[in-house]
Design an enzyme around this catalytic site. Structure first.
Site, mmCIF file in Angstrom:
data_model
loop_
_atom_site.group_PDB
_atom_site.id
_atom_site.type_symbol
_atom_site.label_atom_id
_atom_site.label_comp_id
_atom_site.label_asym_id
_atom_site.label_seq_id
_atom_site.Cartn_x
_atom_site.Cartn_y
_atom_site.Cartn_z
ATOM 1 N N LYS A 203 79.474 69.020 11.692
ATOM 2 C CA LYS A 203 78.538 69.760 12.547
ATOM 3 C C LYS A 203 78.804 71.274 12.538
ATOM 4 O O LYS A 203 79.865 71.737 12.128
ATOM 5 C CB LYS A 203 78.576 69.187 13.967
ATOM 6 C CG LYS A 203 77.782 67.863 14.014
ATOM 7 C CD LYS A 203 77.483 67.396 15.398
ATOM 8 C CE LYS A 203 76.615 66.128 15.299
ATOM 9 N NZ LYS A 203 76.523 65.415 16.576
ATOM 10 N N ARG A 237 81.496 58.777 14.845
ATOM 11 C CA ARG A 237 80.314 58.709 13.971
ATOM 12 C C ARG A 237 80.538 59.717 12.843
ATOM 13 O O ARG A 237 80.567 60.915 13.099
ATOM 14 C CB ARG A 237 79.070 59.043 14.798
ATOM 15 C CG ARG A 237 77.762 58.906 14.051
ATOM 16 C CD ARG A 237 76.586 59.206 14.985
ATOM 17 N NE ARG A 237 75.324 59.070 14.271
ATOM 18 C CZ ARG A 237 74.780 60.027 13.530
ATOM 19 N NH1 ARG A 237 75.391 61.200 13.405
ATOM 20 N NH2 ARG A 237 73.638 59.827 12.913
HETATM 21 C C1 9MG Z 1 71.848 60.733 15.536
HETATM 22 N N1 9MG Z 1 73.013 61.537 15.873
HETATM 23 C C2 9MG Z 1 73.353 62.746 15.339
HETATM 24 N N2 9MG Z 1 74.478 63.189 15.923
HETATM 25 C C3 9MG Z 1 74.844 62.250 16.825
HETATM 26 C C4 9MG Z 1 75.896 62.137 17.735
HETATM 27 O O1 9MG Z 1 76.801 63.095 17.873
HETATM 28 N N3 9MG Z 1 75.970 61.029 18.497
HETATM 29 C C5 9MG Z 1 75.039 60.044 18.396
HETATM 30 N N4 9MG Z 1 75.164 58.973 19.192
HETATM 31 N N5 9MG Z 1 74.010 60.112 17.541
HETATM 32 C C6 9MG Z 1 73.917 61.196 16.784
#
Ligand code: 9MG
Length: 261
Positions: A203, A237
């Site tokens: 990010k 994630r």
């Molecule tokens: C779809 N998406 C993109 N970034 C995300 C994040 O940090 N958390 C979750 N739950 N979905 C995300």
């Protein structure tokens, strides 16, 4: 949780997995690399992204979800639309990952009528405009209060607490300072008793800290994943499953929390 963006305009992989066969290969590879869950998204949620129509999202996501679920791979579907949620559940999804925390009308009912897990994420605003001027009084308290209120709304709709996952939504209407404050305060959110999901992989905040472009953020993403797990995240994630699993194995062995320890 491994990420599969079936979109032409993802911030992190530039649409590399928009082709269905490539997306399937990529998902299977992440599962064999150690992902417990594959998160499939058909609508980009990157800052500035525009929404897409229902039919397009269904066509991008559902056949892939169905195939993976048939393979025995646990699938999460990243969507805000109740119609996509219902189709994903029918296709065998194990979790609905909603960046709008089931606030869209019909979303709570779509999930309550099943046994799927639900990931409730905090977002300030909406993807098209969320990074323009994010502002909070107390970001940690506001995010926690929102997520706990959404968890209560789920429970009132018939979703058992054991199905709920909370996510502070790193980068969704947050500055670098907000993201760091939320990461530092992750133990407080975890103390609420729900598993916490952290999504920091590749990010922009990691780019701000390191000065690296999106394709060069693997070391930063690994550090962020470890920092999140060390602060109580139960799910991370990530785009780079293999490297993250290795990093977590070492960290867990040091912490004596795995059979290797
Ligand atoms: C779809 N998406 C993109 N970034 C995300 C994040 O940090 N958390 C979750 N739950 N979905 C995300």
């Amino acid at each position: 949780m491994g990420i599969v963006n079936v979109t032409p305009d993802s911030f992190s992989d530039g649409g590399r997995f928009f082709d269905a066969a490539l997306a399937l290969d990529h998902a299977r590879r992440m599962a064999s690399d150690g992902a417990d869950l594959i998160d499939i998204g058909g609508e980009s949620t990157r800052p500035g992204a525009a929404p897409i129509v229902l039919e397009e999202e269904l066509a991008r996501v559902i056949p892939l979800a169905e195939t993976l679920a048939r393979d025995g791979i646990a699938v999460s579907v990243d969507t805000r639309k109740p119609e996509v949620m219902r189709a994903a559940i029918a296709a065998g999804a194990a979790m609905i990952n909603d960046v709008c925390a089931l606030t869209v009308e019909g979303a709570l009912d779509a999930c309550a009528a099943s046994e799927v897990g639900v990931c409730l994420m905090h977002m300030c605003g909406e993807p098209r405009t969320m990074q323009q001027a994010p502002s909070y009084g107390d970001v940690v308290a506001e995010v926690r209060d929102f997520l706990l209120a959404r968890a209560q709304a789920c429970i009132a709709a018939g979703i058992a607490p054991s199905r709920i996952v909370l996510d502070p939504g790193f980068g969704f209407g947050k500055t670098l300072a907000h993201n760091l404050a939320l990461l530092r305060a992750l133990p407080d959110l975890a103390a609420a008793g729900y598993p916490v999901l952290a999504g920091l992989s590749r990010k922009a905040s990691l780019g701000q800290i390191t000065g690296r472009g999106v394709g060069e953020r693997l070391p930063a993403s690994l550090a962020a994943a470890l920092a999140a797990v060390a602060r109580g995240a139960a799910i991370v994630r990530v785009h780079d499953v293999r490297a993250t699993v290795d990093a977590l194995k070492v960290w867990l062995a040091v912490e004596a929390r795995s059979p290797m320890g």
